[in-house]
Scaffold this active site. Structure first.
Site, PDB file in Angstrom:
ATOM      1  N   HIS A 103       0.794  -1.223   0.000  1.00 48.99           N
ATOM      2  CA  HIS A 103       0.000   0.000   0.000  1.00 48.99           C
ATOM      3  C   HIS A 103       0.829   1.277   0.000  1.00 48.99           C
ATOM      4  O   HIS A 103       0.286   2.366  -0.181  1.00 48.99           O
ATOM      5  CB  HIS A 103      -0.966  -0.003   1.201  1.00 48.99           C
ATOM      6  CG  HIS A 103      -2.281   0.655   0.897  1.00 48.99           C
ATOM      7  ND1 HIS A 103      -3.426   0.407   1.615  1.00 48.99           N
ATOM      8  CD2 HIS A 103      -2.638   1.561  -0.044  1.00 48.99           C
ATOM      9  CE1 HIS A 103      -4.424   1.134   1.135  1.00 48.99           C
ATOM     10  NE2 HIS A 103      -3.965   1.846   0.128  1.00 48.99           N
ATOM     11  N   ASP A 125     -10.222  -0.125   3.502  1.00 49.68           N
ATOM     12  CA  ASP A 125      -9.082  -0.768   4.155  1.00 49.68           C
ATOM     13  C   ASP A 125      -9.472  -1.153   5.581  1.00 49.68           C
ATOM     14  O   ASP A 125     -10.247  -0.444   6.234  1.00 49.68           O
ATOM     15  CB  ASP A 125      -7.914   0.220   4.197  1.00 49.68           C
ATOM     16  CG  ASP A 125      -6.556  -0.436   4.407  1.00 49.68           C
ATOM     17  OD1 ASP A 125      -6.493  -1.479   5.069  1.00 49.68           O
ATOM     18  OD2 ASP A 125      -5.557   0.132   3.931  1.00 49.68           O
ATOM     19  N   HIS A 127      -7.265  -1.009   7.793  1.00 53.65           N
ATOM     20  CA  HIS A 127      -6.357  -0.158   8.551  1.00 53.65           C
ATOM     21  C   HIS A 127      -6.485   1.296   8.102  1.00 53.65           C
ATOM     22  O   HIS A 127      -6.865   1.580   6.963  1.00 53.65           O
ATOM     23  CB  HIS A 127      -4.915  -0.619   8.352  1.00 53.65           C
ATOM     24  CG  HIS A 127      -4.718  -2.095   8.570  1.00 53.65           C
ATOM     25  ND1 HIS A 127      -4.844  -3.025   7.546  1.00 53.65           N
ATOM     26  CD2 HIS A 127      -4.435  -2.799   9.691  1.00 53.65           C
ATOM     27  CE1 HIS A 127      -4.638  -4.241   8.022  1.00 53.65           C
ATOM     28  NE2 HIS A 127      -4.385  -4.140   9.327  1.00 53.65           N
ATOM     29  N   ASP A 129      -3.871   3.496   7.988  1.00 52.85           N
ATOM     30  CA  ASP A 129      -2.652   3.903   7.265  1.00 52.85           C
ATOM     31  C   ASP A 129      -2.273   5.350   7.555  1.00 52.85           C
ATOM     32  O   ASP A 129      -1.825   6.081   6.669  1.00 52.85           O
ATOM     33  CB  ASP A 129      -2.816   3.676   5.760  1.00 52.85           C
ATOM     34  CG  ASP A 129      -2.918   2.197   5.420  1.00 52.85           C
ATOM     35  OD1 ASP A 129      -2.545   1.368   6.259  1.00 52.85           O
ATOM     36  OD2 ASP A 129      -3.377   1.878   4.306  1.00 52.85           O
ATOM     37  N   HIS A 142       3.843   0.706   4.451  1.00 48.34           N
ATOM     38  CA  HIS A 142       2.481   0.457   3.975  1.00 48.34           C
ATOM     39  C   HIS A 142       1.442   0.830   5.027  1.00 48.34           C
ATOM     40  O   HIS A 142       0.247   0.868   4.719  1.00 48.34           O
ATOM     41  CB  HIS A 142       2.302  -0.977   3.489  1.00 48.34           C
ATOM     42  CG  HIS A 142       2.262  -2.035   4.538  1.00 48.34           C
ATOM     43  ND1 HIS A 142       1.886  -3.335   4.275  1.00 48.34           N
ATOM     44  CD2 HIS A 142       2.564  -2.029   5.868  1.00 48.34           C
ATOM     45  CE1 HIS A 142       1.939  -4.059   5.371  1.00 48.34           C
ATOM     46  NE2 HIS A 142       2.355  -3.294   6.359  1.00 48.34           N
ATOM     47  N   ASP A 228      -7.547  -1.723  -0.663  1.00 50.57           N
ATOM     48  CA  ASP A 228      -6.659  -2.709  -0.068  1.00 50.57           C
ATOM     49  C   ASP A 228      -7.468  -3.991   0.086  1.00 50.57           C
ATOM     50  O   ASP A 228      -8.525  -3.990   0.719  1.00 50.57           O
ATOM     51  CB  ASP A 228      -6.162  -2.208   1.291  1.00 50.57           C
ATOM     52  CG  ASP A 228      -5.107  -3.085   1.920  1.00 50.57           C
ATOM     53  OD1 ASP A 228      -5.196  -4.319   1.768  1.00 50.57           O
ATOM     54  OD2 ASP A 228      -4.214  -2.543   2.597  1.00 50.57           O
ATOM     55  N   ASP A 230      -7.165  -6.370   1.955  1.00 49.49           N
ATOM     56  CA  ASP A 230      -7.434  -6.825   3.330  1.00 49.49           C
ATOM     57  C   ASP A 230      -8.662  -6.134   3.921  1.00 49.49           C
ATOM     58  O   ASP A 230      -9.033  -6.408   5.063  1.00 49.49           O
ATOM     59  CB  ASP A 230      -6.206  -6.682   4.228  1.00 49.49           C
ATOM     60  CG  ASP A 230      -5.845  -5.248   4.620  1.00 49.49           C
ATOM     61  OD1 ASP A 230      -6.713  -4.357   4.580  1.00 49.49           O
ATOM     62  OD2 ASP A 230      -4.676  -5.019   4.973  1.00 49.49           O
ATOM     63  N   GLU A 273      -1.938  -4.902  -2.095  1.00 44.38           N
ATOM     64  CA  GLU A 273      -1.743  -5.915  -1.053  1.00 44.38           C
ATOM     65  C   GLU A 273      -2.207  -7.315  -1.445  1.00 44.38           C
ATOM     66  O   GLU A 273      -2.494  -8.143  -0.576  1.00 44.38           O
ATOM     67  CB  GLU A 273      -2.401  -5.486   0.272  1.00 44.38           C
ATOM     68  CG  GLU A 273      -1.828  -4.198   0.860  1.00 44.38           C
ATOM     69  CD  GLU A 273      -0.418  -4.345   1.441  1.00 44.38           C
ATOM     70  OE1 GLU A 273       0.068  -5.489   1.543  1.00 44.38           O
ATOM     71  OE2 GLU A 273       0.193  -3.306   1.784  1.00 44.38           O
TER      72      GLU A 273
END
Length: 301
Positions: A103, A125, A127, A129, A142, A228, A230, A273
């Site tokens: 990322h 995402d 997360h 980030d 990332h 992303d 994930d 990712e």
């Protein structure tokens, strides 16, 4: 007809597990161009940026003034070149679709998309980030791209990283479920529109995505979408380096991308990712291609 330019950025500098640099190849192999054609868009494949292998580089060759950020020199080089590719693609009247890699490539995508425009960003995402070298628990870049693009913390002095046309009021994070304490403070201090998985559970993914796109697109020239893989539940997308249980389902992900298309403000996008070494039968890469097609307008009917 819309023309999408595919730009590969095969990096794993920002990740803590090797293999994600093979993501662009896996996504192409899964039929990205055919899926986008089914969505009614033309594609041009610009190939991959040349990226030296991480094993050949010193992760601490250019350390930040404070904190830790591994492979910062290499990440900066890739992101500068990706920003040029994205900016040139937009100048040519095409839509850039960057393929990661980890990322950290979003730093380049955002910088290029915001080079001559005011933009918003929607971050799909698990997360946030939003770590910086001083707050990161890992040193992996990332986990820092949105902070870098907004010039937060140590990134304030990193011209290569800053997306000058991106403002916090036009940033929306969707599907959060793993956020560090320092990132929580950043979200509250800057007033980002932030939606957790609980919001999606309570309101539905379509309602949340429509609101996020509206927040991001208010008063700007277009929206960058960062996806992303994930963001999805690991049962749906097993081939990612930082899986977090409790993500969106296959159908929810498609519904969200359909809402992106319906907003009619998509300016640039990235898929990141996908790690084929952790995947099962290229399942995550195939899902990435399908979701990209939905974001560009593919429908069942």
């Amino acid at each position: 007809m819309t023309t999408v330019r595919i730009i590969g950025a095969p990096t794993d500098y920002g990740a803590n597990r090797r293999g994600v640099d093979m993501g662009p190849s896996a996504i192409r192999y899964a039929g990205l161009a055919d899926h986008l054609a089914d969505a009614g868009v033309d594609t041009v494949d610009a190939g991959d940026l040349a990226v030296p292998r991480a094993e050949e580089r010193d992760p601490d060759a250019e350390a930040p003034r404070d904190g830790e950020a591994k492979f910062l020199r290499e990440t900066a080089d890739v992101c500068r070149r990706l920003a040029d590719e994205v900016g040139g693609t937009l100048a040519a009247g095409e839509v850039p679709l960057a393929l990661g890699g980890d990322h950290s490539i979003a730093i380049g995508s955002l910088a290029g998309s915001a080079r001559d425009a005011e933009i918003g960003a929607v971050w799909f995402d698990a997360h946030a980030d939003l770590n910086t070298p001083a707050t990161t628990p890992s040193g992996n870049v990332h986990g820092m791209p949105l902070a870098a693009a907004l010039g937060l913390g140590e990134f304030a002095e990193s011209d290569w990283a800053n997306a000058t046309g991106l403002s916090p009021e036009n940033v929306a994070l969707v599907g959060l479920r793993s956020v560090d304490d320092a990132e929580v403070e950043v979200i509250r201090d800057h007033g980002f529109a932030a939606y957790t998985m609980s919001d999606i559970d309570e309101r539905g993914v379509t309602d949340v995505t429509e609101e996020a796109m509206a927040e991001a697109s208010a008063g700007v020239d277009g929206v960058h979408v960062s996806l992303d893989l994930d963001w999805l539940d690991p049962k749906e997308a097993p081939g990612v380096g930082t899986p977090v249980r409790g993500g969106v389902t296959y159908r929810e992900a498609h519904s969200a991308m359909e809402s992106v298309a319906e907003s009619d403000c998509l300016r640039s996008m990235e898929l990141v990712e996908v790690n084929p070494t952790l995947d099962q039968h290229n399942e995550t890469a195939e899902l990435a291609t399908e979701l990209a097609a939905s974001a560009f307008g593919k429908r069942v009917l």
